[in-house]
Motif scaffolding. Structure first.
Motif, short mmCIF file in Angstrom:
data_model
loop_
_atom_site.label_atom_id
_atom_site.label_comp_id
_atom_site.label_asym_id
_atom_site.label_seq_id
_atom_site.Cartn_x
_atom_site.Cartn_y
_atom_site.Cartn_z
N THR A 155 0.83 -1.20 0.00
CA THR A 155 0.00 0.00 0.00
C THR A 155 0.87 1.26 0.00
OG1 THR A 155 -0.11 0.02 2.41
CG2 THR A 155 -1.80 -1.23 1.24
N LYS A 156 0.21 2.39 -0.03
CA LYS A 156 0.91 3.66 -0.06
C LYS A 156 1.73 3.89 1.20
CE LYS A 156 -0.01 8.55 -1.07
NZ LYS A 156 -1.08 9.55 -1.33
N ASP A 157 1.22 3.39 2.36
CA ASP A 157 1.94 3.52 3.63
C ASP A 157 2.79 2.30 3.93
OD1 ASP A 157 -0.22 1.91 3.92
OD2 ASP A 157 -0.94 2.80 5.78
N ALA A 206 -3.46 1.65 3.79
CA ALA A 206 -4.04 0.35 4.15
C ALA A 206 -5.48 0.50 4.65
CB ALA A 206 -3.18 -0.32 5.22
N ASP A 207 -5.74 1.50 5.49
CA ASP A 207 -7.11 1.66 6.00
C ASP A 207 -8.08 2.13 4.93
OD1 ASP A 207 -5.81 4.07 5.77
OD2 ASP A 207 -6.76 4.97 7.53
N GLN A 208 -7.60 2.82 3.90
CA GLN A 208 -8.47 3.28 2.83
C GLN A 208 -9.00 2.13 1.97
OE1 GLN A 208 -5.75 6.12 0.98
NE2 GLN A 208 -6.99 7.82 1.74
N LEU A 209 -8.30 1.01 1.95
CA LEU A 209 -8.77 -0.13 1.19
C LEU A 209 -10.10 -0.66 1.72
CD1 LEU A 209 -5.46 -2.13 0.65
CD2 LEU A 209 -6.62 -0.59 -0.95
N PHE A 237 0.35 -5.35 10.65
CA PHE A 237 -0.71 -4.35 10.56
C PHE A 237 -1.95 -4.78 11.36
CE2 PHE A 237 -4.41 -2.40 8.52
CZ PHE A 237 -4.04 -1.07 8.54
N SER A 238 -2.28 -6.07 11.32
CA SER A 238 -3.42 -6.55 12.08
C SER A 238 -3.20 -6.34 13.58
CB SER A 238 -3.66 -8.03 11.78
OG SER A 238 -3.94 -8.24 10.41
N SER A 285 -7.03 -9.17 3.06
CA SER A 285 -6.50 -9.35 4.41
C SER A 285 -5.15 -8.64 4.51
CB SER A 285 -6.35 -10.83 4.75
OG SER A 285 -5.42 -11.45 3.88
N TYR A 286 -4.83 -8.24 5.75
CA TYR A 286 -3.59 -7.50 6.00
C TYR A 286 -2.54 -8.43 6.60
CZ TYR A 286 -6.50 -3.38 5.33
OH TYR A 286 -7.35 -2.45 4.81
#
Length: 279
Positions: A87-89, A141-144, A184-185, A179-180
């Motif tokens: 992801t971007k982050d 990641a949260d934007q997904l 991250f989870s 899924s992450y």
């Protein structure tokens, strides 16, 4: 002797006829091919190469040895593949993509010349991974999760455009799993715990504030009551206090009268209870 020769000649003629019929049947069978429903055929000619016209459903003729049919299934078929993208982050995300694809019928000769019969297995996994990685890299990641419809729309548009370059039509594109990574989870779980603790602290502070306000209001009420009693006493004298004493004494007497364990003793020195003084 003559009958034996005639019989031999007859059997020879039958054998020749059978052999001729067998050869004819074999040639006829090799000259026919069938295209079933939901299929199309592309002919390869040894002299002209791949013929540009696509053959439709039914039974058709061809020149044995000179021509050979290749059958394509033009019905929509599902394909599923997974990709691990960043992801971007800089978080790793596991995505599973499901597509419904079919070949562009009028371009089947070109597909056969460039990709062959297994065109979808050669193209879709590679362009699917490419598109997923390119789209996911544009979001945090949260934007997904919060912008999933927008992400799906971008993946669908990009994948349809890329598949069209290979003469493949995509009827549907969907993200079926997301899924992450473990880190991250774990971070998300810790964030949720911290938010819950913050909400609990807010509740405790709000409760203490309400209790403080209630104590202030109660103290103000008691102070106001005491002030009113003091003012009434200053105006009317001690009569109000004496009245309150009488009322309290009355309540005590009523309570003690109902209690069988209480014995009344007179104030005088006469302790002989229940004795008739006339005797």
């Amino acid at each position: 002797m003559g009958s034996s020769q005639a019989a031999a000649s007859f059997l020879t003629n039958i054998a020749r006829a059978a052999f001729g019929i067998g050869i004819g049947t074999t040639v006829l069978n090799s000259s026919l091919y069938t295209v079933d429903g939901g299929q199309r055929a592309v002919l390869f000619d040894r002299f002209r190469g791949v013929i540009e016209d696509t053959v439709g459903e039914g039974t058709h003729f061809l020149v044995p040895w000179l021509q050979k049919p290749y059958i394509f299934d033009i019905r929509t078929r599902p394909h599923t593949f997974s990709s691990v993208s960043g992801t971007k982050d800089l978080q790793m995300v596991n995505l599973t993509l499901r597509v419904l694809s079919r070949p562009e019928v009028q371009r089947l000769p070109d597909i056969f010349k460039t990709l062959g019969l297994e065109y979808d297995e050669k193209v879709l996994p590679s362009i699917g991974n490419e598109v997923l990685k390119a789209v996911v890299a544009q979001f945090n990641a949260d934007q997904l999760l919060t912008e999933r419809p927008h992400v799906s729309a971008l993946v669908r548009e990009s994948l349809i455009r890329r598949a069209k370059d290979f003469n493949i039509v995509l009827d549907d594109v969907a993200i079926t799993h997301l899924s992450y990574g473990a880190e991250f989870s774990k971070a998300v779980e810790q964030k949720q715990v911290a938010q819950q603790e913050a909400e609990r602290s807010k509740f405790v502070v709000a409760k203490a504030e309400q209790e403080r306000r209630a104590a202030i209001i109660r103290a103000e009420g008691e102070s106001e009551s005491a002030k009113l009693i003091s003012d009434a006493t200053a105006v009317a004298g001690m009569g109000l206090i004496e009245l309150r004493k009488i009322e309290a004494a009355k309540d005590n007497v009523l309570h003690m009268a109902r209690n069988g364990n209480v014995i009344y003793l007179p104030n005088a020195n006469n302790m002989l209870l229940g004795v008739n003084p006339g005797r």
